[in-house]
Design a protein around this motif. Sequence first.
Motif, PDB file in Angstrom:
ATOM      1  N   UNK A  12       0.822  -1.206   0.000  1.00  0.00           N
ATOM      2  CA  UNK A  12       0.000   0.000   0.000  1.00  0.00           C
ATOM      3  C   UNK A  12       0.855   1.255   0.000  1.00  0.00           C
ATOM      4  N   UNK A  13       1.932   1.212   0.752  1.00  0.00           N
ATOM      5  CA  UNK A  13       2.835   2.361   0.756  1.00  0.00           C
ATOM      6  C   UNK A  13       3.403   2.588  -0.635  1.00  0.00           C
ATOM      7  N   UNK A  14       3.684   1.475  -1.336  1.00  0.00           N
ATOM      8  CA  UNK A  14       4.188   1.606  -2.706  1.00  0.00           C
ATOM      9  C   UNK A  14       3.135   2.248  -3.604  1.00  0.00           C
ATOM     10  N   UNK A  15       1.863   1.848  -3.412  1.00  0.00           N
ATOM     11  CA  UNK A  15       0.806   2.400  -4.259  1.00  0.00           C
ATOM     12  C   UNK A  15       0.609   3.888  -3.965  1.00  0.00           C
ATOM     13  N   UNK A  16       0.751   4.271  -2.712  1.00  0.00           N
ATOM     14  CA  UNK A  16       0.617   5.689  -2.379  1.00  0.00           C
ATOM     15  C   UNK A  16       1.764   6.488  -2.968  1.00  0.00           C
ATOM     16  N   UNK A  17       2.870   5.809  -3.210  1.00  0.00           N
ATOM     17  CA  UNK A  17       3.988   6.494  -3.838  1.00  0.00           C
ATOM     18  C   UNK A  17       5.107   6.821  -2.894  1.00  0.00           C
ATOM     19  N   UNK A  18       5.112   6.182  -1.736  1.00  0.00           N
ATOM     20  CA  UNK A  18       6.121   6.516  -0.736  1.00  0.00           C
ATOM     21  C   UNK A  18       7.316   5.600  -0.786  1.00  0.00           C
ATOM     22  N   UNK A 136      -7.394   5.374  -0.604  1.00  0.00           N
ATOM     23  CA  UNK A 136      -8.652   4.758  -0.188  1.00  0.00           C
ATOM     24  C   UNK A 136      -8.409   3.370   0.407  1.00  0.00           C
ATOM     25  N   UNK A 137      -7.481   2.627  -0.192  1.00  0.00           N
ATOM     26  CA  UNK A 137      -7.184   1.285   0.301  1.00  0.00           C
ATOM     27  C   UNK A 137      -6.635   1.316   1.719  1.00  0.00           C
ATOM     28  N   UNK A 138      -5.945   2.399   2.063  1.00  0.00           N
ATOM     29  CA  UNK A 138      -5.410   2.558   3.429  1.00  0.00           C
ATOM     30  C   UNK A 138      -6.376   3.291   4.343  1.00  0.00           C
TER      31      UNK A 138
END
Length: 479
Positions: A12-18, A136-138
């Motif tokens: 999820x962190x990867x999807x957020x871009x972090x 949204x997923x987080x």
Amino acid sequence: MTPPGEITRRQLLRRIGTAAFVAGPGAGLLSACATAGTGGDPAPTTSITASADSKNPFGVDAKKPLEVVIFSGGYGDAYARDLHEELYKKEFPGVSVKHNATQQIGTQLRPRFVGGDAPDVLNNSGPESMDLAALAAEQHLADLGVLFDAPSIDDPAKKVRDTVTPAVLDNALINGKELVLNYTVSHRALWYNAKLFESKGWKVPVTWTEFVELGEKAKQENIVLFAYPGQKGPYYQLWNVLYTAAKIGGNQIIIDIDNLVDNAWTAEPMKQAVTAWVDIQARFGDKAYFGLDHTQTQIKHLQNKVLFYPVGSWIENEMAKDKPKDFQYAIAPIPDVTAADKMPYGAIQVGVGENFVVGAKGKNPQGGLEYLRIMLSKEGARGFTEKTKNITVVNGAAAGVDLPAGLRSAADAQDKAGQNVITEARFEGWYKELFDYGTEQINVVMAGRITPEKFCANMQKKADAVKKDDAVAKQTRSQ
């Protein structure tokens, strides 16, 4: 492989871009943030239940500060600072509102969301906009269903959802929940200087043949027929290609792309659209524009060095201070590319945009919801139109407002299009990784470094990868 529906916090962190923060100077920041919420399960979202008080339906604490972050782009930020925030202060006298305007949404906000320090209201826009599906997923986004079901400020007998154009509600959905407010109505097509055309005796081209013929005339005047910003704005051309494909093959082309349908990017209308624009660039373009950003390119447009510019109806306000008196913005539909285009000449893209979200884990999500309710009042919406010269999604709010020539042109074009409206591509918000890849690839193909067929194949390969990625929540649309 992680089973579908089970997404690790790292994914999820990867999807957020972090993920970029893992290595280098930001590693400590990410590590601290990642441990703050414990293991793999997202923290629970703040639940807000509407109260019976129509004047304060979300139970806002009148003394609690509010933080608002605005993307300072084409609309500026005065509408928030001088209008919406002042209306909020009027409703809650003495309250403190922290205002932050920036063009670096991702850079400033990613670490804050990960660290549990989200703002109450975020205008998520611009080239660094954040991946809303990942947020949204987080569970970082507050459910706006309670907002849309709340009483309207103007008429408490009506729900907010009954005062806005229906496209707002369609585009609010992520995973079946209403999480996003798109606030403006936009028209994306080709923009030109009506006064220049009048002085030259030129007509807006209806067919692609006429478009090419006009390109020859413009070349003799040392005017580039068409240009887009290769830096900080190549997505303008990605939009243009997508909407050209829809013009050729109908809206199903875009719907299939959004739904990650197999071979959607390699469909014949997509290849035709990319080929047509690559040919225009090769014959009439100037590669210098690949090195310019949107502001620099728009200045060239105002100087009549570029004839057509693919952008949305926010352009007029964005360039208001630089626009000379002999320049009059007007909108032109995409010319007929083939004799068999499914959508007739005059079809233009009309959609809702400029999204706002409320941070579910912010310090004052109740205030964030009320702030959006104020934005959706006629006073808030009309004031936005007066300040930005752009129309909002609030029905009837712009009645009687003196609109500039370009926006009147867009409104007239929308009337002429009738039901022939090109649908808005939604994968920009649903699958930001795919959209960002597209903004890179469009420069590559337009510069002639790959063929249109290779562009389509590359995009399909990326779309397939997104489709197979269990960490990406999948979205669907029917129209």
